[in-house]
Design a protein around this motif. Sequence first.
Motif, PDB file in Angstrom:
ATOM      1  N   TRP A   1       3.387  -6.383  -1.416  1.00 16.04           N
ATOM      2  CA  TRP A   1       3.536  -5.147  -0.649  1.00 16.04           C
ATOM      3  C   TRP A   1       4.652  -5.288   0.387  1.00 16.04           C
ATOM      4  O   TRP A   1       5.455  -4.362   0.586  1.00 16.04           O
ATOM      5  CB  TRP A   1       2.224  -4.771   0.046  1.00 16.04           C
ATOM      6  N   PHE A   2       4.700  -6.442   1.037  1.00 12.82           N
ATOM      7  CA  PHE A   2       5.796  -6.654   1.988  1.00 12.82           C
ATOM      8  C   PHE A   2       7.136  -6.596   1.268  1.00 12.82           C
ATOM      9  O   PHE A   2       8.082  -5.962   1.757  1.00 12.82           O
ATOM     10  CB  PHE A   2       5.647  -8.007   2.694  1.00 12.82           C
ATOM     11  N   ALA A   3       7.227  -7.270   0.120  1.00 12.16           N
ATOM     12  CA  ALA A   3       8.484  -7.284  -0.628  1.00 12.16           C
ATOM     13  C   ALA A   3       8.899  -5.870  -1.022  1.00 12.16           C
ATOM     14  O   ALA A   3      10.073  -5.486  -0.886  1.00 12.16           O
ATOM     15  CB  ALA A   3       8.345  -8.169  -1.865  1.00 12.16           C
ATOM     16  N   PHE A   4       7.951  -5.077  -1.513  1.00 16.82           N
ATOM     17  CA  PHE A   4       8.281  -3.714  -1.932  1.00 16.82           C
ATOM     18  C   PHE A   4       8.732  -2.862  -0.747  1.00 16.82           C
ATOM     19  O   PHE A   4       9.745  -2.148  -0.828  1.00 16.82           O
ATOM     20  CB  PHE A   4       7.074  -3.064  -2.608  1.00 16.82           C
ATOM     21  N   LEU A   5       7.993  -2.938   0.353  1.00 15.33           N
ATOM     22  CA  LEU A   5       8.337  -2.119   1.515  1.00 15.33           C
ATOM     23  C   LEU A   5       9.656  -2.565   2.137  1.00 15.33           C
ATOM     24  O   LEU A   5      10.424  -1.736   2.647  1.00 15.33           O
ATOM     25  CB  LEU A   5       7.210  -2.184   2.553  1.00 15.33           C
ATOM     26  N   TRP A   6       9.922  -3.863   2.100  1.00 17.50           N
ATOM     27  CA  TRP A   6      11.216  -4.328   2.601  1.00 17.50           C
ATOM     28  C   TRP A   6      12.344  -3.688   1.784  1.00 17.50           C
ATOM     29  O   TRP A   6      13.329  -3.209   2.345  1.00 17.50           O
ATOM     30  CB  TRP A   6      11.312  -5.851   2.529  1.00 17.50           C
ATOM     31  N   GLY A   7      12.195  -3.706   0.473  1.00 19.78           N
ATOM     32  CA  GLY A   7      13.230  -3.112  -0.361  1.00 19.78           C
ATOM     33  C   GLY A   7      13.333  -1.614  -0.193  1.00 19.78           C
ATOM     34  O   GLY A   7      14.443  -1.069  -0.048  1.00 19.78           O
ATOM     35  N   ALA A   8      12.201  -0.929  -0.190  1.00 14.32           N
ATOM     36  CA  ALA A   8      12.198   0.536  -0.154  1.00 14.32           C
ATOM     37  C   ALA A   8      12.573   1.101   1.204  1.00 14.32           C
ATOM     38  O   ALA A   8      13.091   2.220   1.283  1.00 14.32           O
ATOM     39  CB  ALA A   8      10.820   1.059  -0.564  1.00 14.32           C
ATOM     40  N   ALA A   9      12.319   0.347   2.277  1.00 18.84           N
ATOM     41  CA  ALA A   9      12.532   0.882   3.622  1.00 18.84           C
ATOM     42  C   ALA A   9      13.599   0.116   4.395  1.00 18.84           C
ATOM     43  O   ALA A   9      14.642   0.671   4.743  1.00 18.84           O
ATOM     44  CB  ALA A   9      11.204   0.864   4.394  1.00 18.84           C
ATOM     45  N   VAL A  10      13.358  -1.162   4.648  1.00 15.95           N
ATOM     46  CA  VAL A  10      14.246  -1.914   5.536  1.00 15.95           C
ATOM     47  C   VAL A  10      15.635  -2.084   4.917  1.00 15.95           C
ATOM     48  O   VAL A  10      16.658  -1.846   5.568  1.00 15.95           O
ATOM     49  CB  VAL A  10      13.637  -3.284   5.883  1.00 15.95           C
ATOM     50  N   SER A  11      15.687  -2.490   3.630  1.00 14.46           N
ATOM     51  CA  SER A  11      16.993  -2.684   2.988  1.00 14.46           C
ATOM     52  C   SER A  11      17.781  -1.380   2.931  1.00 14.46           C
ATOM     53  O   SER A  11      18.996  -1.364   3.157  1.00 14.46           O
ATOM     54  CB  SER A  11      16.795  -3.234   1.568  1.00 14.46           C
TER      55      SER A  11
ATOM     56  N   ILE B   1       4.508  -5.950   7.164  1.00 11.22           N
ATOM     57  CA  ILE B   1       4.149  -4.711   6.486  1.00 11.22           C
ATOM     58  C   ILE B   1       4.117  -3.544   7.466  1.00 11.22           C
ATOM     59  O   ILE B   1       4.587  -2.437   7.165  1.00 11.22           O
ATOM     60  CB  ILE B   1       2.791  -4.865   5.766  1.00 11.22           C
ATOM     61  N   SER B   2       3.598  -3.794   8.670  1.00 14.21           N
ATOM     62  CA  SER B   2       3.528  -2.719   9.668  1.00 14.21           C
ATOM     63  C   SER B   2       4.924  -2.249  10.069  1.00 14.21           C
ATOM     64  O   SER B   2       5.198  -1.045  10.127  1.00 14.21           O
ATOM     65  CB  SER B   2       2.762  -3.207  10.909  1.00 14.21           C
ATOM     66  N   LEU B   3       5.814  -3.209  10.341  1.00 11.63           N
ATOM     67  CA  LEU B   3       7.171  -2.836  10.743  1.00 11.63           C
ATOM     68  C   LEU B   3       7.925  -2.163   9.600  1.00 11.63           C
ATOM     69  O   LEU B   3       8.640  -1.171   9.815  1.00 11.63           O
ATOM     70  CB  LEU B   3       7.930  -4.079  11.208  1.00 11.63           C
ATOM     71  N   ALA B   4       7.772  -2.699   8.376  1.00 14.00           N
ATOM     72  CA  ALA B   4       8.454  -2.102   7.228  1.00 14.00           C
ATOM     73  C   ALA B   4       7.940  -0.687   6.970  1.00 14.00           C
ATOM     74  O   ALA B   4       8.717   0.215   6.614  1.00 14.00           O
ATOM     75  CB  ALA B   4       8.267  -2.973   5.993  1.00 14.00           C
TER      76      ALA B   4
END
Length: 382
Positions: free
Chosen positions: A90-100, A34-37
Amino acid sequence: MSFDPPAQQPVYLPPAATPPRSSSGGFVFAAVGISLAALVGLIVLGYLALALGASVLVIGTLLALVPLAIVLLAVRWVDRWEPEPRWALWFAFLWGAAVSVAIALLVDLGVQLAAALTTPGGTSDEIAQAVVQAPIVEETAKGVGVLLVYLFSRTHFDGPVDGLVYAATVAAGFAFTENILYFGVSLAEGGAGELGTTFVVRGLFSPFAHVLFTACTGLALGIAAARGGGAMRTVGCFAAGLALAIALHALWNGSLAFADALAMYVTVQVPIFVGAILLTVFLRRQEVRVTRTRLAEYAAAGWFDAGEVAGLSTGAGRRAAIAWAKAQHPPRTAAVRSFIVHATKLAFTRNAIATGRADVRRLADERALLDAIVADRRAIMG
């Protein structure tokens, strides 16, 4: 639904010595992930602010919240029976919204630079980008996020419904950021008229497009989890699900580029969407059956009575239990909700043990959940 203590002395299933401690790896993964995302999200936000301007970014974000709310409400309905932990979502959402999104932007930049170097003065092939590059890059980036949840949160990844929930959450995050970009560009280049058209097409007609694509990957990983996925099965299911996700994404983008988009939407995309709804309902009913079957085993050992099993195995029974708590003693409502959550998680933990998919963490989880149910009973009884 009765909350009277069971008549007979309960015993643990299976009989427990001192159980091993549950692994905290999932929480460490969540904190770091979550922090990295979130850090990547700030970088993506800065890029959007520079590309669109602050005022356009705000308008695009507000409009993008509409389809996001639609998708997240649907995800909440799917996830209602056995809710996934908030940190994983939250990790899943942030991965999609930011990292992906960051991965997709970087690959796109690399492709444009390569095209400029190999063909000076030329431009990249937009159709190839839409039909080939975007499906491969975006679905792979999103799929990796679902795979990470699968690998680091196996305790909470029991089957296809869990895979669907995590995949839909990743896709919702990606679509949110992508919609901000599309809405902003439409407003900046075409004014309010083009923005309105883009909003109707992306925000109202197709808010679930990315969800349908990435759901293929999530469902495939869910099947691997339900069958006790070893390394080879996990890789095979992930590859098969990802290939289907890419194919559906390419079909969607190709219909916009080569065919009558409205005709394709009605004859292909709508039936796929309806099929996805029917599949989700079927999978939800399977969750109900698992809950009823496994809690009946605990009832035979004295942990629940027949009325509790019946109440915990239906939506109506759960609502009746919560209504009872609100009417009898409102402060106990939280304990009733906790009892329902713990009992449901216990049923799925027991299902993993009974079907040979358990490791030492599942046994520890079972003991912890049984202890939590005892504490919930005491709180309910006051």
